[in-house]
Design a protein around this motif. Structure first.
Motif, PDB file in Angstrom:
ATOM      1  N   ILE A 245       0.980  -1.347   0.462  1.00 52.14           N
ATOM      2  CA  ILE A 245       0.022   0.137   0.605  1.00 52.14           C
ATOM      3  C   ILE A 245       1.286   1.238  -0.153  1.00 52.14           C
ATOM      4  N   GLU A 246       1.352   1.786  -0.913  1.00 50.07           N
ATOM      5  CA  GLU A 246       2.300   3.028  -1.598  1.00 50.07           C
ATOM      6  C   GLU A 246       2.423   3.736  -0.328  1.00 50.07           C
ATOM      7  N   ASP A 247       0.973   4.087  -0.165  1.00 49.60           N
ATOM      8  CA  ASP A 247       1.089   5.701   0.481  1.00 49.60           C
ATOM      9  C   ASP A 247       0.614   5.051   1.647  1.00 49.60           C
ATOM     10  N   LYS A 248       1.377   4.019   2.032  1.00 51.32           N
ATOM     11  CA  LYS A 248       0.949   4.226   3.772  1.00 51.32           C
ATOM     12  C   LYS A 248       2.181   4.102   3.565  1.00 51.32           C
ATOM     13  N   CYS A 249       3.140   3.726   3.285  1.00 46.92           N
ATOM     14  CA  CYS A 249       5.178   2.513   3.921  1.00 46.92           C
ATOM     15  C   CYS A 249       5.818   4.270   4.107  1.00 46.92           C
ATOM     16  N   LEU A 250       6.884   4.149   5.440  1.00 45.63           N
ATOM     17  CA  LEU A 250       6.672   4.606   5.641  1.00 45.63           C
ATOM     18  C   LEU A 250       8.832   4.328   5.920  1.00 45.63           C
ATOM     19  N   SER A 251       9.068   3.753   5.081  1.00 47.08           N
ATOM     20  CA  SER A 251      10.257   3.025   5.142  1.00 47.08           C
ATOM     21  C   SER A 251      11.083   3.149   5.799  1.00 47.08           C
ATOM     22  N   CYS A 252      10.700   2.553   6.388  1.00 48.30           N
ATOM     23  CA  CYS A 252      11.081   1.905   7.660  1.00 48.30           C
ATOM     24  C   CYS A 252      12.461   0.969   7.588  1.00 48.30           C
ATOM     25  N   MET A 253      12.357   0.053   6.377  1.00 49.31           N
ATOM     26  CA  MET A 253      13.025  -1.357   6.173  1.00 49.31           C
ATOM     27  C   MET A 253      13.123  -2.634   6.782  1.00 49.31           C
ATOM     28  N   ILE A 254      11.914  -2.390   7.700  1.00 43.57           N
ATOM     29  CA  ILE A 254      12.406  -3.413   8.470  1.00 43.57           C
ATOM     30  C   ILE A 254      11.696  -4.642   7.515  1.00 43.57           C
ATOM     31  N   CYS A 255      10.947  -4.717   6.817  1.00 44.93           N
ATOM     32  CA  CYS A 255      10.755  -6.191   6.240  1.00 44.93           C
ATOM     33  C   CYS A 255      12.186  -6.020   5.073  1.00 44.93           C
ATOM     34  N   SER A 256      12.772  -5.575   5.153  1.00 46.44           N
ATOM     35  CA  SER A 256      13.984  -5.935   4.577  1.00 46.44           C
ATOM     36  C   SER A 256      14.959  -6.780   5.533  1.00 46.44           C
ATOM     37  N   PHE A 257      14.713  -6.260   6.255  1.00 41.70           N
ATOM     38  CA  PHE A 257      15.938  -7.324   7.668  1.00 41.70           C
ATOM     39  C   PHE A 257      15.257  -8.130   7.746  1.00 41.70           C
ATOM     40  N   VAL A 258      13.749  -8.185   7.890  1.00 39.68           N
ATOM     41  CA  VAL A 258      13.056  -9.894   7.957  1.00 39.68           C
ATOM     42  C   VAL A 258      13.366 -10.649   6.738  1.00 39.68           C
ATOM     43  N   CYS A 259      13.550 -10.267   5.962  1.00 41.06           N
ATOM     44  CA  CYS A 259      13.088 -11.234   4.267  1.00 41.06           C
ATOM     45  C   CYS A 259      14.080 -12.062   4.195  1.00 41.06           C
ATOM     46  N   PRO A 260      14.052 -13.892   3.709  1.00 34.99           N
ATOM     47  CA  PRO A 260      15.159 -14.962   3.909  1.00 34.99           C
ATOM     48  C   PRO A 260      16.480 -14.409   2.690  1.00 34.99           C
ATOM     49  N   VAL A 261      15.705 -13.630   1.695  1.00 39.10           N
ATOM     50  CA  VAL A 261      16.128 -13.818   0.544  1.00 39.10           C
ATOM     51  C   VAL A 261      16.474 -12.925   0.311  1.00 39.10           C
ATOM     52  N   PRO A 262      18.022 -12.719   0.327  1.00 40.77           N
ATOM     53  CA  PRO A 262      18.795 -10.971  -0.351  1.00 40.77           C
ATOM     54  C   PRO A 262      18.531 -10.383  -1.216  1.00 40.77           C
ATOM     55  N   ASP A 263      18.785  -9.682  -1.438  1.00 43.32           N
ATOM     56  CA  ASP A 263      17.808  -7.945  -2.030  1.00 43.32           C
ATOM     57  C   ASP A 263      16.709  -8.066  -3.130  1.00 43.32           C
ATOM     58  N   ILE A 264      15.556  -8.370  -1.924  1.00 46.35           N
ATOM     59  CA  ILE A 264      13.957  -8.412  -2.690  1.00 46.35           C
ATOM     60  C   ILE A 264      13.558  -7.224  -2.735  1.00 46.35           C
ATOM     61  N   ILE A 265      13.382  -6.568  -1.084  1.00 44.13           N
ATOM     62  CA  ILE A 265      13.495  -5.722  -1.191  1.00 44.13           C
ATOM     63  C   ILE A 265      14.327  -4.679  -1.186  1.00 44.13           C
ATOM     64  N   SER A 266      14.153  -3.505  -1.541  1.00 46.07           N
ATOM     65  CA  SER A 266      15.060  -2.494  -1.655  1.00 46.07           C
ATOM     66  C   SER A 266      14.601  -0.852  -1.609  1.00 46.07           C
ATOM     67  N   TYR A 267      14.596   0.189  -0.799  1.00 46.78           N
ATOM     68  CA  TYR A 267      14.407   1.570  -0.715  1.00 46.78           C
ATOM     69  C   TYR A 267      14.404   2.531  -2.319  1.00 46.78           C
ATOM     70  N   LYS A 268      13.236   2.784  -2.091  1.00 40.58           N
ATOM     71  CA  LYS A 268      13.368   3.516  -3.474  1.00 40.58           C
ATOM     72  C   LYS A 268      12.547   5.509  -2.902  1.00 40.58           C
ATOM     73  N   GLU A 269      13.552   5.975  -3.738  1.00 43.43           N
ATOM     74  CA  GLU A 269      13.472   7.305  -2.856  1.00 43.43           C
ATOM     75  C   GLU A 269      12.370   7.776  -4.207  1.00 43.43           C
ATOM     76  N   MET A 270      11.127   9.228  -2.590  1.00 40.44           N
ATOM     77  CA  MET A 270       9.936   9.082  -4.387  1.00 40.44           C
ATOM     78  C   MET A 270      10.252  10.466  -4.418  1.00 40.44           C
ATOM     79  N   PRO A 271       9.697  10.895  -5.506  1.00 44.26           N
ATOM     80  CA  PRO A 271       9.458  12.581  -5.849  1.00 44.26           C
ATOM     81  C   PRO A 271       9.381  13.711  -5.025  1.00 44.26           C
TER      82      PRO A 271
END
Length: 298
Positions: A245-271
């Motif tokens: 849900i794009e406009d709710k994401c706080l870019s805390c990136m906790i999801c990337s820390f728990v993901c067991p597969v490398p490089d699935i989740i990354s940070y994207k800067e928005m305009p």
């Protein structure tokens, strides 16, 4: 070749020994000075992490004539409790004690203290980095924050001296890849990029992005996003995939820390025109009421 003065061991119960000295700065200076008067070889003062600011005792060691500073020694802690006898471990004939915690868990603490001293212009002594070092990456991180030598004990006890050869090989490969010829060129390289959080550019915002082609459908990201209070992910039951849900994401990136597969989740800067939904309006309103509304008796 040199002497390392232990002002830092948390096991010492006798006053004037171990970390009791490291917490009494005048004793650090006095003990260092006494040793320097008796020897002609270099003297390193080893600092205790069981303190708030390490730069101050390190400066006292410098005033006593220390040629270098090493840090950190073990962190005071209790590792475990025997649930049958209710005795803190290690159990020494029915008694336990606060003791020194070492290993990978203390590396963030060691890196922090080395960086503090690396940035302290008044100190300006060679630093020897210690704490949680097991790989060439661990060693390099200490070097990048100001350490010009590295010490390893717990890692060698755990894995043997062979890890030192692995560290040398890994660091050599890294330096060849980066076209860096001398380790000293890496010492403190990360310090200019280490700032307090008020220096962050908070006007730049972003969100997480997902490469779902690599996703294994474990659902860890969905669980942590909800349970950590983000609520920025839905779940596609049919395909077993997260739905952002794009406009709710706080870019805390906790999801990337728990993901067991490398490089699935990354940070994207928005305009700069992008806005996220303020999911905390009600919470902030309640916080204001709690903070400023006078208490009333029941």
């Amino acid at each position: 070749d040199m002497l390392e003065l232990n002002f830092s061991c948390p096991h010492m119960a006798v006053e004037g020994a171990g970390h009791h000295v490291g917490q009494a700065f005048d004793l650090i200076e006095k003990f260092t000075s006494t040793v320097k008067q008796c020897v002609s070889i270099p003297v390193i003062a080893k600092m205790t992490p069981n303190i708030t600011d390490m730069t101050e005792p390190a400066i006292y060691a410098k005033q006593g004539g220390a040629d270098a500073i090493s840090a950190i020694n073990t962190v005071s802690g209790i590792s475990q409790i025997d649930l049958d006898g209710f005795i803190p471990k290690p159990n020494v004939f029915g008694l336990g004690s606060v003791s020194g915690t070492s290993g990978p868990a203390i590396k963030p603490i060691g890196l922090r203290f080395i960086s503090d001293m690396g940035k302290c212009e008044e100190l300006s002594l060679p630093l020897s980095g210690i704490g949680g070092i097991e790989t060439w990456i661990d060693a390099l991180e200490y070097i990048l924050l100001g350490a010009s030598t590295i010490q390893v004990t717990t890692g060698i006890i755990h894995y043997g001296y062979g890890i030192v050869e692995d560290m040398i090989e890994g660091l050599t490969d890294f330096m060849n890849e980066k076209n860096i010829s001398k380790v000293k060129d890496l010492v403190g390289k990360a310090l200019p990029n280490l700032k307090t959080t008020d220096k962050f550019d908070l006007k730049r915002q972003g969100r997480a992005q997902y490469d779902l082609a690599k996703c294994v459908g474990c659902g860890q990201c969905y669980t942590v996003c909800r349970d950590a209070g983000g609520f920025a992910l839905d779940w596609d039951d049919k395909n077993r995939r997260p739905v952002l849900i794009e406009d709710k994401c706080l870019s805390c990136m906790i999801c990337s820390f728990v993901c067991p597969v490398p490089d699935i989740i990354s940070y994207k800067e928005m305009p700069g025109t992008w806005k996220r939904k303020d999911a905390c309006v009600m919470d902030r309103s309640l916080e204001t009421q709690i903070k400023y509304q006078p208490f009333k008796s029941s």
